[in-house]
Design an enzyme around this catalytic site. Structure first.
Site, PDB file in Angstrom:
ATOM      1  N   HIS A 145       0.805  -1.240   0.000  1.00  0.00           N
ATOM      2  CA  HIS A 145       0.000   0.000   0.000  1.00  0.00           C
ATOM      3  C   HIS A 145       0.837   1.289   0.000  1.00  0.00           C
ATOM      4  O   HIS A 145       0.763   2.117  -0.908  1.00  0.00           O
ATOM      5  CB  HIS A 145      -0.889   0.042   1.245  1.00  0.00           C
TER       6      HIS A 145
HETATM    7  C1  BDR Z   1      -3.076   0.672   5.384  1.00  0.00           C
HETATM    8  O1  BDR Z   1      -3.257   0.099   6.684  1.00  0.00           O
HETATM    9  C2  BDR Z   1      -2.027  -0.325   7.196  1.00  0.00           C
HETATM   10  O2  BDR Z   1      -2.153  -1.602   7.708  1.00  0.00           O
HETATM   11  C3  BDR Z   1      -1.017  -0.239   6.096  1.00  0.00           C
HETATM   12  O3  BDR Z   1       0.233   0.182   6.615  1.00  0.00           O
HETATM   13  C4  BDR Z   1      -1.588   0.794   5.163  1.00  0.00           C
HETATM   14  O4  BDR Z   1      -1.178   2.104   5.513  1.00  0.00           O
HETATM   15  C5  BDR Z   1      -3.811  -0.204   4.379  1.00  0.00           C
HETATM   16  O5  BDR Z   1      -5.165  -0.256   4.674  1.00  0.00           O
END
Ligand code: BDR
Ligand code: CA
Length: 312
Positions: free
Chosen positions: A241
């Site tokens: 992400h």
């Molecule tokens: C987001 O949530 C976190 O677990 C990850 O680091 C990312 O920023 C994805 O939904």
């Protein structure tokens, strides 16, 4: 000219890769890392941010601890994805570089006041608590922000922590509402796009093949959080992400999106934290964000691998 950024983060393996990507990129000047509670409690995120700086051999980057809980709710964490420390995977030594004394919110406010208007980009990779608190405490800084480029939200993909909400927005929806309503230019990297940045086996092997400490660590972190996401989504890899935020700054041509209105649901217990994006422009609500919908995943991983190679 380099672009000045502040990375607001809750590392998190994918946050860690985003930080490495930024530190490896000469186009960006990382003014500081501001830690926030999110994936794991603040104590861990403030420590993990320093572990990552030391891995990149950049102990000169100042790290600040910020808010330890959301603005109006109890903290929800994601150890089920990232492990107890947030950076589970290979054992890592405790950092030796210091945590700065200043609170992250004060650092954000002071930096935006001291730097020329329109020259500092905020890169939130976690819940928006630090950013919203800074905006509430010092409304004068909002117009000085060049842009906010954040990972959060979802529209077509809907939720990953509830059926309706993405984790970062869900954890502190009140903060997200403040940020999306502030009036600063925003780019959103939602799940719609980050779910295309999948850590497939050949892409992870490319990190490993770098043969460097950084390459091996990124491959190992990826292996750790993949176990959860591959089972959940039945995909060929896990979504990486947060590095999408930094990649958008470096190579916006790898992404496409739409200027739309995005509102945050804060009331409904069923859809709390939902990013209500007017993708089809069916309302008169004014656009307040560039909502990214697609990316060149191959180009993204090529960029990431090439940049990580520079951190030897
Ligand atoms: C987001 O949530 C976190 O677990 C990850 O680091 C990312 O920023 C994805 O939904
Ligand atoms: Ca994150």
């Amino acid at each position: 000219m380099t672009q000045k950024i502040i990375i607001d983060t809750d590392p998190g393996q994918d946050d860690a890769v985003a930080i490495l990507l930024a530190l490896a990129s000469p186009e960006l000047e990382v003014l500081g890392l501001t830690a926030v509670a999110g994936n794991v409690p603040l104590e861990f995120t403030a420590k993990n941010a320093r572990i990552v700086c030391e891995l990149a051999k950049r102990p000169d980057v100042p790290v600040f601890a910020g808010c330890d809980r959301p603005m109006a709710r109890d903290l929800v964490t994601a150890e089920h994805v990232h492990g107890k420390t947030g950076l589970d995977g290979p054992q890592m030594a405790d950092p030796t570089m210091p945590l700065q004394d200043k609170h992250a919110v004060d650092f954000i406010i002071e930096t935006l006041r001291n730097e020329a208007p329109g020259t500092v980009t905020l890169c939130p990779l976690g819940p928006l608590t630090n950013i919203a608190t800074a905006f509430q405490r010092a409304p004068d800084i909002v117009e000085r922000v060049a842009r906010i480029v954040l990972m959060g939200g979802a529209y077509f993909e809907v939720g990953n922590i509830t059926p309706a909400a993405e984790f970062n927005i869900y954890v502190d929806p009140e903060a997200a509402k403040v940020v999306f309503g502030a009036g600063a230019p925003i780019t959103v990297l939602p799940l719609d796009v980050t779910h295309k940045a999948l850590t497939t086996a050949p892409r992870v092997q490319a990190f490993r093949d770098l043969g460097t400490q950084v390459g091996l660590m990124v491959a190992a972190w990826t292996n750790f959080f993949e176990r959860f996401d591959k089972e959940k989504y039945g995909s060929a890899g896990a979504p990486l992400h947060d590095p999408c935020v930094i990649a958008w700054l470096l190579r916006p041509d790898l992404f496409t999106g739409r200027e739309v209105n995005v509102e945050i649901e804060v009331e409904s217990p069923l859809t709390r934290g939902m990013t209500v994006a007017d993708w089809w422009r069916v309302t008169d609500r004014p656009a307040n964000a560039l909502f990214i919908g697609d990316m060149d995943a191959e180009g993204f991983f090529d960029l990431l691998t090439e940049r990580l190679q520079r951190l030897s």
